[in-house]
Design a protein around this motif. Structure first.
Motif, mmCIF file in Angstrom:
data_model
loop_
_atom_site.group_PDB
_atom_site.id
_atom_site.type_symbol
_atom_site.label_atom_id
_atom_site.label_comp_id
_atom_site.label_asym_id
_atom_site.label_seq_id
_atom_site.Cartn_x
_atom_site.Cartn_y
_atom_site.Cartn_z
ATOM 1 N N GLY A 1 -17.091 8.003 9.881
ATOM 2 C CA GLY A 1 -16.593 9.070 9.021
ATOM 3 C C GLY A 1 -15.141 9.346 9.249
ATOM 4 N N ARG A 2 -14.637 10.246 8.412
ATOM 5 C CA ARG A 2 -13.236 10.614 8.486
ATOM 6 C C ARG A 2 -13.202 12.105 8.288
ATOM 7 N NH1 ARG A 2 -8.818 7.439 7.122
ATOM 8 N NH2 ARG A 2 -6.992 8.716 7.013
ATOM 9 N N VAL A 3 -12.493 12.809 9.177
ATOM 10 C CA VAL A 3 -12.444 14.260 9.105
ATOM 11 C C VAL A 3 -11.242 14.666 8.268
ATOM 12 C CG1 VAL A 3 -12.367 16.378 10.446
ATOM 13 C CG2 VAL A 3 -13.473 14.346 11.389
ATOM 14 N N THR B 1 -4.408 14.443 6.520
ATOM 15 C CA THR B 1 -3.835 13.177 6.967
ATOM 16 C C THR B 1 -2.315 13.211 6.894
ATOM 17 O OG1 THR B 1 -5.798 12.103 6.074
ATOM 18 C CG2 THR B 1 -3.961 10.687 6.644
ATOM 19 N N ALA C 1 -0.986 15.075 9.754
ATOM 20 C CA ALA C 1 -1.107 14.266 10.973
ATOM 21 C C ALA C 1 0.003 13.212 11.022
ATOM 22 C CB ALA C 1 -2.480 13.594 11.025
ATOM 23 N N VAL C 2 0.308 12.594 9.877
ATOM 24 C CA VAL C 2 1.396 11.605 9.822
ATOM 25 C C VAL C 2 2.722 12.299 10.131
ATOM 26 C CG1 VAL C 2 2.706 10.064 8.315
ATOM 27 C CG2 VAL C 2 0.221 10.065 8.210
ATOM 28 N N ARG D 1 3.267 14.955 11.945
ATOM 29 C CA ARG D 1 3.359 15.262 13.386
ATOM 30 C C ARG D 1 3.738 14.016 14.183
ATOM 31 N NH1 ARG D 1 -1.808 18.717 15.239
ATOM 32 N NH2 ARG D 1 -0.747 18.505 17.237
ATOM 33 N N TYR D 2 3.163 12.877 13.776
ATOM 34 C CA TYR D 2 3.446 11.609 14.449
ATOM 35 C C TYR D 2 4.908 11.206 14.257
ATOM 36 C CZ TYR D 2 3.657 6.459 14.284
ATOM 37 O OH TYR D 2 4.030 5.150 14.390
ATOM 38 N N VAL E 1 0.572 -0.569 9.976
ATOM 39 C CA VAL E 1 -0.495 -0.061 10.850
ATOM 40 C C VAL E 1 -0.789 1.400 10.496
ATOM 41 C CG1 VAL E 1 -1.113 0.468 13.236
ATOM 42 C CG2 VAL E 1 0.133 -1.632 12.705
ATOM 43 N N THR E 2 0.269 2.190 10.303
ATOM 44 C CA THR E 2 0.099 3.600 9.985
ATOM 45 C C THR E 2 -0.558 3.776 8.614
ATOM 46 O OG1 THR E 2 2.126 3.967 11.231
ATOM 47 C CG2 THR E 2 1.316 5.804 9.942
ATOM 48 N N VAL E 3 -0.139 2.956 7.650
ATOM 49 C CA VAL E 3 -0.699 3.039 6.299
ATOM 50 C C VAL E 3 -2.197 2.718 6.337
ATOM 51 C CG1 VAL E 3 -0.717 1.900 4.042
ATOM 52 C CG2 VAL E 3 1.436 2.625 5.047
ATOM 53 N N ALA E 4 -2.570 1.679 7.086
ATOM 54 C CA ALA E 4 -3.992 1.336 7.192
ATOM 55 C C ALA E 4 -4.761 2.493 7.824
ATOM 56 C CB ALA E 4 -4.169 0.056 8.012
ATOM 57 N N ALA E 5 -4.183 3.112 8.865
ATOM 58 C CA ALA E 5 -4.853 4.215 9.552
ATOM 59 C C ALA E 5 -4.969 5.439 8.640
ATOM 60 C CB ALA E 5 -4.098 4.577 10.831
ATOM 61 N N GLY F 1 -3.912 4.671 3.152
ATOM 62 C CA GLY F 1 -3.084 4.464 1.963
ATOM 63 C C GLY F 1 -1.650 4.878 2.191
ATOM 64 N N ALA G 1 -6.788 -4.775 4.357
ATOM 65 C CA ALA G 1 -6.621 -3.554 5.154
ATOM 66 C C ALA G 1 -6.080 -2.389 4.323
ATOM 67 C CB ALA G 1 -5.687 -3.829 6.337
ATOM 68 N N VAL H 1 -10.006 2.568 8.615
ATOM 69 C CA VAL H 1 -9.628 1.161 8.739
ATOM 70 C C VAL H 1 -8.765 0.986 9.985
ATOM 71 C CG1 VAL H 1 -8.400 -0.751 7.641
ATOM 72 C CG2 VAL H 1 -9.666 0.878 6.239
ATOM 73 N N TYR I 1 -6.214 -1.763 11.710
ATOM 74 C CA TYR I 1 -5.479 -2.982 11.359
ATOM 75 C C TYR I 1 -4.533 -3.347 12.490
ATOM 76 C CZ TYR I 1 -1.812 -5.762 9.091
ATOM 77 O OH TYR I 1 -0.880 -6.724 8.785
ATOM 78 N N HIS J 1 -1.944 10.188 18.310
ATOM 79 C CA HIS J 1 -1.460 10.432 16.946
ATOM 80 C C HIS J 1 -2.206 9.571 15.933
ATOM 81 C CE1 HIS J 1 1.809 13.304 17.269
ATOM 82 N NE2 HIS J 1 2.209 12.710 18.376
ATOM 83 N N ILE K 1 -4.402 10.683 12.723
ATOM 84 C CA ILE K 1 -4.121 10.234 11.355
ATOM 85 C C ILE K 1 -5.398 9.661 10.723
ATOM 86 C CG2 ILE K 1 -2.872 8.483 10.016
ATOM 87 C CD1 ILE K 1 -0.511 8.904 11.961
ATOM 88 N N ARG K 2 -6.199 8.977 11.519
ATOM 89 C CA ARG K 2 -7.441 8.416 10.986
ATOM 90 C C ARG K 2 -8.528 9.459 10.851
ATOM 91 N NH1 ARG K 2 -8.243 2.642 13.859
ATOM 92 N NH2 ARG K 2 -9.734 3.788 15.103
ATOM 93 N N GLY K 3 -8.341 10.601 11.528
ATOM 94 C CA GLY K 3 -9.357 11.639 11.495
ATOM 95 C C GLY K 3 -10.552 11.312 12.365
#
Lengths: 224, 262
Positions: free
Chosen positions: A3-5, A11, A14-15, A17-18, A84-88, A91, B49, B66, B68, B87, B91-93
């Motif tokens: 799942g994804r919270v 999201t 979260a991006v 903050r990163y 990597v960030t986009v995949a995480a 989108g 991905a 996902v 990657y 982080h 981002i992935r939750g």
């Protein structure tokens, strides 16, 4: 659990903050901030005169400073790291939105600093209306700078050096047109001693520009 | 199920990289994609991905989370490894999985910028972010590159565990993926993907370096392929043949300079 919270908004935060955590550790964001602070120190060090007119100079400074900041934040990640960030994030959209959030947060911080500085150190009266005018004027310049910075960064222009060059040309060409909204007309309004009503529209327009550029960037980035 | 449907990809001013890829990926066992250099493996992996859109076609059924790993994980960030993984999990939750780095035998500094990590340790950070908890699709581009033997074994075990619930797609040039139990093997050729037979696992070999008075003549007498370089003779042999070979070489007047894994 597969799942994804949370949704896209969570999201994007979260991006943000990163990206902010990494930008704060790099020295690249220090220079534009120092530039704004230096201009404020010189501008309000002597006798700048009655507000809001002196803010014209700090607004004109914040425009390139915000472009520089946005460009730096958009280039924080190497293109492969960005994958990597986009995949995480699931989108490009949340990543572009997170970049915009960090840039706008920087604009807001510098705008508040630029507005409060003369209010604290100069003896001239600052009514809530004058303070609001100053804040909106700085936000108009900041958000426009962010839009220009994001438009001169990846995925539009891949090399940092060329990004800075194109960004500088765009900023210089547009900043000196007193009729051109959002920045030129805002500076003109401050010189005329106008109230907040004169800078609300430029600020809204600037914000809209920044959002539009972010959306266009996320569409463009998915093609690569 | 992740479905790749009629995917074409062409970069600006370039020839088509992918020309009609159809592929259905399911959890259960990892899928291993082979193909020559520049055959478009990395492009296909980026599309699966979700990092890039195909020029034509689409990918459906991609799970929400996902992981990657790109061909070379850059790790040029100022963030330390621990903070980066926190982080990325946010981002992935999904909850962070701090034990993964330890499982890979990560030995680098955790609180210093990732830019200072060695290639192997950076690769372990890249794997830890890709394989964290809750992941539904794992896409790894050359994950064994730069890993030491222990970490390479750990990765094989982890892929086996993860593939039970998640869809796994990997590329590999080291030959390790050939030994993954139950793996499905695919090959990308001329822009299309086809099922391929499992490649034969490479036999381990021993590298031998000899110092000989007349290396060319010794090579001829031994009757094995080898490389002469100055006064040295470089040979490779299966472990069962290495002892007789060394014995014969010593009798021909050579001295052994080194024996080790090839």
């Amino acid at each position: 659990m597969l799942g994804r919270v949370g949704g896209a908004g969570v999201t994007a935060v979260a991006v943000a903050r990163y990206l902010l955590a990494d930008a704060v550790r790099s020295q690249r964001v220090v220079l534009p901030v120092v530039l704004q602070v230096a201009v404020l120190a010189v501008l309000f060090g002597g006798d700048p005169g009655r507000l809001p007119a002196p803010w014209g100079a700090s607004v004109l400074t914040l425009y390139p400073v915000a472009a520089w900041l946005a460009l730096t934040i958009a280039h924080t990640e190497d293109p492969v790291q960005r994958d990597v960030t986009v995949a995480a994030a699931g989108g490009v959209g949340p990543v572009a939105a997170g970049t915009l959030l960090v840039a706008l947060a920087g604009d807001l911080g510098l705008a508040v600093l630029s507005v409060l500085w003369p209010v604290v150190v100069t003896p001239y009266p600052a009514s809530p209306s004058i303070i609001l005018t100053g804040l909106l004027a700085h936000l108009a310049a900041g958000a426009t700078g962010t839009a220009v910075g994001l438009l001169c960064a990846r995925p539009w222009i891949r090399r940092v050096g060329r990004s800075l060059l194109v960004g500088a040309v765009v900023v210089i060409a547009t900043a000196v047109q007193p009729w051109l909204p959002p920045v030129g007309s805002t500076v003109q309004a401050l010189a005329d001693g106008a109230g907040p009503g004169a800078v609300v529209l430029p600020a809204a327009l600037a914000l809209l520009l920044a959002v539009l550029v972010t959306w266009a960037s996320s569409v463009r980035a998915r093609r690569d | 199920m992740v479905r790749v449907e009629r995917v074409h990809k062409r970069y600006r001013n370039g020839p088509p990289v992918l020309a009609g890829v159809d592929l259905a990926l399911t959890p259960g066992a990892p899928a291993v994609l082979a193909g020559g250099n520049g055959s478009g493996k990395s492009t296909l992996l980026r599309i699966v991905a979700g990092c890039a859109l195909p020029t034509v076609g689409r990918v459906t059924g991609r799970p929400p989370v996902v992981g990657y790993l790109p061909d070379r994980f850059p790790a040029q960030l100022r963030l330390p490894a621990d903070a980066y993984l926190r982080h990325l999990a946010r981002i992935r939750g999904t909850p962070p999985d701090p034990g993964l780095l330890e499982r890979f035998g990560f030995t680098g500094p955790r609180r210093e910028p990732m830019a200072r990590l060695s290639k192997g340790n950076a690769q372990k950070v890249g794997l830890a972010q890709a394989l964290g908890a809750g992941v539904g699709l794992v896409v790894l581009d050359e994950p064994w590159a730069g890993l030491d033997v222990a970490a390479a074994d750990t990765l094989a075990d982890l892929l086996d565990e993860v593939a039970a619930e998640a869809t796994v797609l990997v590329t590999d040039h080291t030959g390790r993926a050939a030994r993954l139990p139950g793996a499905r093997h695919l090959r990308l050729r001329d822009g299309r993907v086809e099922d391929a037979p499992a490649p034969a696992a490479a036999e381990p070999t021993v590298a031998i370096v000899l110092r000989c008075p007349e290396p060319e003549q010794v090579r001829h007498r031994l009757g094995v392929p080898g490389l002469v370089d100055g006064g040295r003779l470089h040979l490779r042999a299966a472990p069962t043949e290495s002892d007789p070979l060394l014995f014969a070489a010593l009798r021909l007047g050579c001295s052994v300079e080194s024996v080790g894994p090839a």
